[in-house]
Design a protein around this motif. Structure first.
Motif, PDB file in Angstrom:
ATOM      1  N   SER A  97       0.807  -1.227  -0.179  1.00 33.64           N
ATOM      2  CA  SER A  97       0.035  -0.066  -0.035  1.00 33.64           C
ATOM      3  C   SER A  97       0.852   1.447  -0.181  1.00 33.64           C
ATOM      4  O   SER A  97       0.585   2.153  -0.650  1.00 33.64           O
ATOM      5  N   ILE A  98       1.750   1.170   0.822  1.00 37.50           N
ATOM      6  CA  ILE A  98       2.827   2.445   1.000  1.00 37.50           C
ATOM      7  C   ILE A  98       3.579   2.498  -0.597  1.00 37.50           C
ATOM      8  O   ILE A  98       3.457   3.746  -0.854  1.00 37.50           O
ATOM      9  N   CYS A  99       3.885   1.620  -1.021  1.00 37.15           N
ATOM     10  CA  CYS A  99       4.412   1.609  -2.481  1.00 37.15           C
ATOM     11  C   CYS A  99       3.559   2.474  -3.557  1.00 37.15           C
ATOM     12  O   CYS A  99       3.835   3.243  -4.057  1.00 37.15           O
ATOM     13  N   THR A 100       2.323   1.842  -3.580  1.00 45.08           N
ATOM     14  CA  THR A 100       1.463   2.481  -4.730  1.00 45.08           C
ATOM     15  C   THR A 100       0.861   3.717  -4.359  1.00 45.08           C
ATOM     16  O   THR A 100       0.896   4.623  -4.975  1.00 45.08           O
ATOM     17  N   VAL A 101       0.890   4.126  -3.091  1.00 39.57           N
ATOM     18  CA  VAL A 101       0.580   5.338  -2.442  1.00 39.57           C
ATOM     19  C   VAL A 101       1.484   6.320  -3.081  1.00 39.57           C
ATOM     20  O   VAL A 101       1.348   7.499  -3.675  1.00 39.57           O
ATOM     21  N   LEU A 102       2.879   6.091  -2.831  1.00 45.80           N
ATOM     22  CA  LEU A 102       4.057   6.899  -3.091  1.00 45.80           C
ATOM     23  C   LEU A 102       4.149   7.099  -4.557  1.00 45.80           C
ATOM     24  O   LEU A 102       4.375   8.050  -4.927  1.00 45.80           O
ATOM     25  N   MET A 103       3.863   6.063  -5.324  1.00 46.82           N
ATOM     26  CA  MET A 103       4.106   5.876  -6.827  1.00 46.82           C
ATOM     27  C   MET A 103       2.776   6.723  -7.393  1.00 46.82           C
ATOM     28  O   MET A 103       3.084   7.324  -8.400  1.00 46.82           O
ATOM     29  N   PHE A 104       1.486   6.345  -7.210  1.00 46.50           N
ATOM     30  CA  PHE A 104       0.245   6.886  -7.936  1.00 46.50           C
ATOM     31  C   PHE A 104      -0.506   7.829  -7.049  1.00 46.50           C
ATOM     32  O   PHE A 104      -1.635   8.201  -7.734  1.00 46.50           O
ATOM     33  N   SER A 105      -0.436   8.191  -5.935  1.00 44.72           N
ATOM     34  CA  SER A 105      -1.333   8.961  -5.396  1.00 44.72           C
ATOM     35  C   SER A 105      -0.639  10.285  -4.589  1.00 44.72           C
ATOM     36  O   SER A 105       0.768  10.228  -4.080  1.00 44.72           O
ATOM     37  N   LYS A 106      -1.316  11.311  -4.385  1.00 48.56           N
ATOM     38  CA  LYS A 106      -0.782  12.505  -3.663  1.00 48.56           C
ATOM     39  C   LYS A 106      -0.773  11.939  -2.172  1.00 48.56           C
ATOM     40  O   LYS A 106      -1.623  11.550  -1.935  1.00 48.56           O
ATOM     41  N   ASN A 107       0.271  12.163  -1.597  1.00 47.67           N
ATOM     42  CA  ASN A 107       0.797  11.633  -0.342  1.00 47.67           C
ATOM     43  C   ASN A 107       1.195  12.859   0.568  1.00 47.67           C
ATOM     44  O   ASN A 107       2.063  13.550   0.139  1.00 47.67           O
ATOM     45  N   ALA A 108       1.305  12.666   1.982  1.00 50.74           N
ATOM     46  CA  ALA A 108       2.007  13.601   2.937  1.00 50.74           C
ATOM     47  C   ALA A 108       3.439  13.258   2.895  1.00 50.74           C
ATOM     48  O   ALA A 108       4.085  14.147   3.406  1.00 50.74           O
ATOM     49  N   ILE A 109       3.990  12.157   2.405  1.00 51.24           N
ATOM     50  CA  ILE A 109       5.502  12.048   2.609  1.00 51.24           C
ATOM     51  C   ILE A 109       6.001  12.747   1.238  1.00 51.24           C
ATOM     52  O   ILE A 109       7.017  13.442   1.637  1.00 51.24           O
ATOM     53  N   LEU A 110       5.705  12.519   0.123  1.00 47.03           N
ATOM     54  CA  LEU A 110       6.336  13.222  -1.026  1.00 47.03           C
ATOM     55  C   LEU A 110       5.642  14.035  -1.618  1.00 47.03           C
ATOM     56  O   LEU A 110       6.244  14.882  -2.653  1.00 47.03           O
ATOM     57  N   GLY A 111       4.342  14.348  -1.399  1.00 42.41           N
ATOM     58  CA  GLY A 111       3.735  15.267  -1.867  1.00 42.41           C
ATOM     59  C   GLY A 111       3.006  14.748  -3.326  1.00 42.41           C
ATOM     60  O   GLY A 111       2.119  13.732  -3.326  1.00 42.41           O
ATOM     61  N   ALA A 112       3.453  15.146  -4.438  1.00 38.94           N
ATOM     62  CA  ALA A 112       2.978  14.616  -5.702  1.00 38.94           C
ATOM     63  C   ALA A 112       3.403  13.076  -5.904  1.00 38.94           C
ATOM     64  O   ALA A 112       4.439  12.505  -5.475  1.00 38.94           O
ATOM     65  N   PRO A 113       2.419  12.122  -6.732  1.00 39.16           N
ATOM     66  CA  PRO A 113       2.728  10.991  -6.871  1.00 39.16           C
ATOM     67  C   PRO A 113       4.201  11.034  -7.736  1.00 39.16           C
ATOM     68  O   PRO A 113       4.648  11.863  -8.662  1.00 39.16           O
ATOM     69  N   LEU A 114       4.904   9.808  -7.593  1.00 43.40           N
ATOM     70  CA  LEU A 114       6.360   9.710  -8.318  1.00 43.40           C
ATOM     71  C   LEU A 114       5.992   9.139  -9.914  1.00 43.40           C
ATOM     72  O   LEU A 114       6.856   9.752 -10.779  1.00 43.40           O
ATOM     73  N   LEU A 115       5.023   8.409 -10.108  1.00 40.26           N
ATOM     74  CA  LEU A 115       5.061   8.061 -11.425  1.00 40.26           C
ATOM     75  C   LEU A 115       3.428   8.257 -11.845  1.00 40.26           C
ATOM     76  O   LEU A 115       2.330   8.791 -11.180  1.00 40.26           O
ATOM     77  N   PRO A 116       3.458   8.508 -13.230  1.00 34.99           N
ATOM     78  CA  PRO A 116       2.195   8.770 -14.060  1.00 34.99           C
ATOM     79  C   PRO A 116       1.144   7.536 -13.674  1.00 34.99           C
ATOM     80  O   PRO A 116       1.533   6.415 -13.776  1.00 34.99           O
ATOM     81  N   ALA A 117      -0.117   7.989 -14.090  1.00 37.69           N
ATOM     82  CA  ALA A 117      -1.268   6.890 -13.872  1.00 37.69           C
ATOM     83  C   ALA A 117      -0.978   5.566 -15.238  1.00 37.69           C
ATOM     84  O   ALA A 117      -1.263   4.541 -14.952  1.00 37.69           O
ATOM     85  N   SER A 118      -0.185   6.320 -16.073  1.00 39.65           N
ATOM     86  CA  SER A 118       0.083   5.187 -17.386  1.00 39.65           C
ATOM     87  C   SER A 118       0.735   3.892 -16.663  1.00 39.65           C
ATOM     88  O   SER A 118       1.005   2.791 -17.384  1.00 39.65           O
ATOM     89  N   MET A 119       1.567   4.075 -15.799  1.00 38.91           N
ATOM     90  CA  MET A 119       2.467   3.266 -15.071  1.00 38.91           C
ATOM     91  C   MET A 119       2.096   2.132 -14.206  1.00 38.91           C
ATOM     92  O   MET A 119       2.683   1.432 -13.518  1.00 38.91           O
ATOM     93  N   THR A 120       0.614   2.596 -13.816  1.00 33.51           N
ATOM     94  CA  THR A 120      -0.001   1.516 -12.690  1.00 33.51           C
ATOM     95  C   THR A 120       0.096   0.148 -13.199  1.00 33.51           C
ATOM     96  O   THR A 120       0.115  -0.782 -12.332  1.00 33.51           O
ATOM     97  N   PHE A 121      -0.034  -0.351 -14.537  1.00 31.08           N
ATOM     98  CA  PHE A 121       0.099  -1.853 -14.740  1.00 31.08           C
ATOM     99  C   PHE A 121       1.402  -2.323 -14.654  1.00 31.08           C
ATOM    100  O   PHE A 121       1.559  -3.442 -14.261  1.00 31.08           O
ATOM    101  N   ILE A 122       2.534  -1.812 -14.533  1.00 35.31           N
ATOM    102  CA  ILE A 122       3.992  -2.139 -13.953  1.00 35.31           C
ATOM    103  C   ILE A 122       3.968  -1.945 -12.620  1.00 35.31           C
ATOM    104  O   ILE A 122       4.406  -2.796 -11.738  1.00 35.31           O
TER     105      ILE A 122
END
Length: 337
Positions: free
Chosen positions: A73-98
């Motif tokens: 959950s932490i991995c996907t939130v950091l990658m694809f969701s706005k979060n309190a740790i990093l702010g903006a997501p690291l990856l675009p939505a197109s990378m969710t399949f990977i």
């Protein structure tokens, strides 16, 4: 050729279920029940590797499920969701399949490493003593996450729904159902391959007689390490799927009650029976949903059913037999030679 036919039939069946869910022939409620069935099958069959095939007594499986749920959950939130740790997501939505399969894999790996907390003490302890260690491990995980405010503490952790939304924004199909079905089939296949392999034969040898197994050149410590890590890793995979199905995760969802439910499914299906445990997981999920109208009283009816089962069939529904033992024509599909 026949084995390939069965494999193709399974994938066709999965595709049909996905299409029915896509066009709302299966309601969201029925889809959620199917997904929870898959999660329970992974949990029950993975625990059966330790409690059934290896003859140990682990009662803290919910803790490993919790590790996998939070790490993925932490991995996907950091990658694809706005979060309190990093702010903006690291990856675009197109990378969710990977990114999503990678997150599930990382959660499973983290749970497998957490399994070392139980695997290493199992070298010198068995039975009730090992059960206490696994119970302690469950409480350690829950207590640790409860006190980590960065991950929500007792309030829980959310934001995982952005992952499925990202996949649906590209192709609008029931992705979580598909990943759950693939995870379930892959887990059962992996466990079946392992227990049928030359290496895996050392697991039931430990259950029969650990000293005799050592005399016959079985590295019992290595086998315990592999079995515990594989079992806890698959529990972590189930936890990751569970967290993303709900879109929310809370440490209390993985307490001793959850571990007890998993053990119930194992003993209901039969110790040392992979197919029996899978059927019991499906039956248990259906029973939980069918008795939902009873509210808290279902926890009176379900234990009563289990008491009656233990009285009249203590070996469980399947005992230590597989479906291929009851239906000999299936044996060619169970062979991996």
């Amino acid at each position: 050729m026949q084995k390939h036919t069965v494999t193709i039939s399974i994938f066709v069946g999965m595709a049909i279920i996905a299409v029915l869910a896509k066009f709302n022939v299966l309601s969201p409620y029925h889809v959620s029940v199917l997904m929870f069935m898959g999660v329970n099958v992974i949990l029950a069959t993975s625990l059966n590797l330790v409690n059934g095939y290896m003859g140990e007594f682990s009662c803290g499986h919910g803790g490993f499920m919790c590790v996998g749920a939070y790490v993925s959950s932490i991995c996907t939130v950091l990658m694809f969701s706005k979060n309190a740790i990093l702010g903006a997501p690291l990856l675009p939505a197109s990378m969710t399949f990977i990114g999503f399969p990678v997150a599930l894999f990382l959660g499973a790996c983290a749970a497998a490493v957490a399994g070392l907390v139980v695997a290493i003490p199992s070298f010198k302890t068995r039975g009730d003593y090992l059960a206490i260690i696994t119970l302690a491990a469950n409480y350690i995980v829950i207590s640790a996450i409860n006190n980590m405010e960065i991950f929500g503490g007792p309030r829980g952790f959310m934001g995982m729904s952005a992952t499925e939304n990202g996949m649906k924004s590209l192709v609008n199909i029931p992705w979580m159902l598909i990943f759950t079905m693939l995870g379930t089939m892959g887990s059962v296949w992996l466990l079946r391959r392992f227990v049928s392999s030359t290496l895996g034969k050392g697991v039931p040898a430990i259950a029969q007689d650990e000293i005799a197994a050592e005399i016959m050149s079985v590295d019992t410590n290595r086998m315990k390490l592999i079995a515990f890590m594989l079992s806890s890793g698959l529990a972590g995979l189930a936890g990751g799927l569970y967290a993303h199905i709900l879109g929310y995760v809370n440490p209390q969802s993985f307490d001793i009650m959850r571990s007890t439910e998993i053990m119930v499914m194992v003993y209901l299906g039969g110790m040392g029976s992979l197919s029996g445990t899978a059927l019991a997981a499906v039956l248990f999920t259906v029973l939980m949903e069918a008795l939902r109208f009873l509210d808290v009283w279902k926890w009176v009816v379900i234990p009563l059913v289990l008491i009656l089962l233990m009285q009249f069939r203590p070996e469980g529904l399947m005992g230590n037999k597989e479906l291929s033992d009851l239906f000999p024509k299936l044996r060619k599909y169970y062979s991996f030679k």
